[in-house]
Enzyme design. Structure first.
Site, short mmCIF file in Angstrom:
data_model
loop_
_atom_site.label_atom_id
_atom_site.label_comp_id
_atom_site.label_asym_id
_atom_site.label_seq_id
_atom_site.Cartn_x
_atom_site.Cartn_y
_atom_site.Cartn_z
N LYS A 12 0.81 -1.22 0.00
CA LYS A 12 0.00 0.00 0.00
C LYS A 12 0.85 1.27 0.00
O LYS A 12 0.52 2.24 -0.70
CB LYS A 12 -0.97 0.02 1.17
CG LYS A 12 -0.34 0.19 2.54
CD LYS A 12 -1.38 0.21 3.64
CE LYS A 12 -0.75 0.38 5.00
NZ LYS A 12 -0.02 1.64 5.14
N GLN A 41 -7.96 -5.10 8.99
CA GLN A 41 -6.93 -4.72 9.96
C GLN A 41 -7.39 -3.54 10.83
O GLN A 41 -6.56 -2.82 11.39
CB GLN A 41 -5.62 -4.36 9.25
CG GLN A 41 -5.01 -5.53 8.51
CD GLN A 41 -3.64 -5.22 7.93
OE1 GLN A 41 -2.65 -5.14 8.65
NE2 GLN A 41 -3.59 -5.03 6.63
#
Length: 673
Positions: A33, A250
């Site tokens: 990411k 997450q």
């Protein structure tokens, strides 16, 4: 410099190229990411977007630094420097320095640390006669922060109050904010709430900021709370060139206000949004990823995604039952020693993760017994040592004449002969007059209560603060001025009187000298505009956001840390301990019906491992001084049988036979029936 998108996989390239309108990038664990954000920022510049029109926000200074460094390698250095990249709190602090005057905020405000704020709440509860109302000052401080971040007002809290604690909280809220403003102090919540108030009261300013920040990127979007969501939505506006990067699987900070609904309902909040999934993992073996996928699939509220990898299948997970917590800790030490020999792993390749901090005690003892070096993440950092915090308070007391909390902390450090009675008298004068404590220090009403020697010392101390207040008002020579203040106030040499034995005093003195070096480094980096206000702001924001950074990074040592602290990290080998019902999942989370978040936490723990993952649990564990039988965590049941070897400590260091594995799985299932 041309941005080579061939370095990205197809999904990553798509996330970079979609530059107009809202886009949600669902970035699974280990899918790159930060790489995508860096390439996207560089690609925007290549497409003709001005660098200063790009705003990237994240949650830690460390992440912001890494982001800027990566962007700098992909585009022109001046472009990376011109972008606004930082934490939500740093963005708010910068905005309030520039425009807070519109709200009556002194641009030279200080940011109050948690240690100050807990003391302030205690003092205010005493003034309100609310001490002992069922909550400690620290708990009331936490409740106050949480309710403010829901965007509730004091009036709304008063109206909805259905308990004495709620009434006390509403009363505390109004007095708390008023007292902070009187001292030219802001807390961390103010750094988020006041920008929203500013934009609400001055829409033209919001329009200016929308025009400035035409392209907005938000990292770790699943961790945003209600206030941060409103900041993002206000800045995005109708144009909404917003790229939110995150992973709902997450989202593990609900206990501190993060709202998973922000990422789950992104498309409702930003109509027309594109959703791009990053699912190719570059970190873990296929076995580890298959286990993680199986676990998280049991959560009903999530964006569907499945991690996959081109890496090897890898070893099965190892689930090990120990007789008790001491046997568990000894097994961890034995396993690490075995892996050093049989798997050619360095100590720094290994992390031992646990649900709660208290679990580290026996692990530390076992590692010391085995003479294995370790680093405990989450202990006191250099900047949280008492002598450093006292030194910063001394600087703040000189810099801000209204900072009563800082002055109280160092009023008698080193000892100036001011006893408890004298300090209480000073507090009484403050309550009566409302004047800053620094002014009252040299008021005749106070000085007349002191002996001649103490009176002379107080006058000298006050004069020293005044002298350095003038010195700090002009730029340049920051480190020399800080050293001068420490010396002239008697603090530097006074450490010898404060601490015994002498070796401890000298160590603390060396820490202060190292702190002075830190001010010099800050000045070098920010020359010629380095100011004391900027340094104090950086110090306060470091305290808020970077507490999980470990001292001793780079040494060959096992890492001990909570799963929360491990988020964003990866290790070749991970040992996850304490997989028992009531410990993980935590009994409080079970009681509050927060099992989904605990399962996400388990998912995060699994995906920290690159090659090897071991899970341990105890048959019995000491609770309140006596042993009690433990039930294995239900999360072990979520793991596919074919991916896990179940065994006891006795045969854990050798591969378990299929019969042994089946036997342990049968016993495990029987405990749940």
């Amino acid at each position: 410099m041309a941005v080579n998108l061939n370095q990205l996989n197809p999904s990553q390239r798509e996330a970079v190229r979609v530059t107009e309108g809202p886009v949600l990038v669902l970035a699974g664990a280990g899918t790159g990411k930060t790489r995508v954000i860096a390439y996207r920022a560089a690609y925007l510049v290549e497409q003709g977007v001005k660098a200063d029109n790009i705003l990237a926000m994240t949650f830690t200074n460390k992440a912001a630094r890494e982001m800027r460094e990566r962007i700098g390698k992909l585009t022109r250095p001046d472009a990376a420097k011109a972008m606004t990249i930082g934490t939500f709190h740093a963005f708010g602090a910068r905005l309030l320095r520039q425009h807070g005057g519109k709200l009556g905020i002194n641009p030279a405000y200080d940011i109050a640390t948690e240690s100050y704020l807990s003391g302030l709440v205690r003092q205010l509860l005493q003034e309100l006669g609310r001490m002992g109302g069922g909550f400690t000052p620290e708990e009331m401080r936490g409740r106050l922060s949480r309710v403010r971040n829901t965007l509730t007002t004091p009036a709304e809290l008063h109206a909805a109050a259905n308990s004495p604690q709620d009434v006390a909280l509403a009363e505390l809220w109004e007095l708390y904010v008023r007292r902070l403003r009187q001292m030219d102090l802001l807390d961390f919540d103010d750094l988020l709430l006041l920008p929203l108030e500013l934009w609400q009261r001055f829409p033209d300013l919001l329009a200016t900021h929308r025009q400035r920040y035409r392209h907005l990127m938000v990292d770790e979007y699943q961790d945003t709370n209600a206030v941060q969501f409103q900041i993002v939505r206000n800045l995005a506006g109708q144009e909404a060139n917003l790229c939110a990067v995150g992973d709902d699987d997450q989202s593990i900070y609900g206990w501190r206000g993060a709202d998973i609904a922000n990422i789950l309902h992104f498309e409702d909040s930003f109509p027309g949004a594109q959703v791009i999934r990053l699912e190719q993992n570059y970190r873990s073996t296929t076995t580890i990823l298959d286990a993680a996928n199986a676990v998280i699939a049991r959560n009903p509220r999530r964006h569907g995604k499945t991690l996959w990898s081109e890496l090897e299948t890898g070893d099965k997970l190892l689930a090990v039952q120990a007789a008790d917590e001491e046997a568990e800790a000894k097994f961890v030490a034995d396993l690490i020693q075995d892996w050093q020999l049989t798997r050619n792993l360095k100590l720094s390749d290994l992390a031992v993760l646990y649900r709660s901090n208290h679990q580290s005690r026996l692990l530390e003892a076992a590692l010391r017994q085995a003479r294995l070096a370790y680093v405990l993440v989450g202990g006191h950092s250099f900047f949280e040592r008492k002598e450093i915090l006292d030194g910063v308070s001394l600087i703040q007391a000189a810099h801000n004449p209204r900072h009563d909390l800082a002055l109280l902390r160092i009023l008698n450090v080193p000892p100036r002969g001011l006893g408890d009675a004298a300090v209480e008298h000073l507090r009484d004068l403050h309550r009566i007059t409302g004047a800053p404590l620094r002014d009252l220090l040299v008021h005749d009403t106070f000085l007349d209560t002191l002996s001649p020697n103490v009176r002379a010392g107080v006058r000298a101390f006050h004069a020293c603060l005044d002298r350095y207040a003038t010195a700090f008002a002009t730029p340049g020579g920051l480190a020399a001025k800080v050293e001068g203040l420490f010396t002239d106030s008697g603090y530097l040499d006074g450490l010898v009187r404060l601490y015994k034995p002498r070796e401890q005093a000298l160590e603390r003195r060396e820490n202060l000298l190292e702190f002075i070096n830190a001010t010099a480094q800050f000045e070098e980096r920010h020359a010629p505009r380095a100011s004391l206000s900027d340094f104090l702001e950086q110090f306060a924001l470091r305290d808020a956001n970077d507490r999980t950074e470990k001292d001793g990074a780079g040494q060959d040592a096992v890492t001990l840390m909570t799963i929360h602290a491990a988020k964003g990290l990866e290790f070749p080998a991970v040992i996850l301990v304490g997989l028992e019902h009531g410990l993980f999942p935590h009994e409080q989370a079970v009681g509050e019906n927060r099992l989904d978040e605990e399962r996400r936490l388990f998912y995060v723990a699994i995906t920290r491992a690159r090659r090897f993952l071991v899970l341990t649990y105890a048959d019995k564990r000491r609770t309140h001084g006596t042993f009690a039988r433990r039930r294995p965590s239900g999360f072990l049941e979520d793991l596919p049988k074919e991916l896990v070897e179940f065994c006891s400590v006795a045969n854990a260091l050798a591969p378990a036979s299929a019969a042994v594995a089946d036997d342990y799985m049968a016993k495990l299932k029987a405990m749940f029936e």
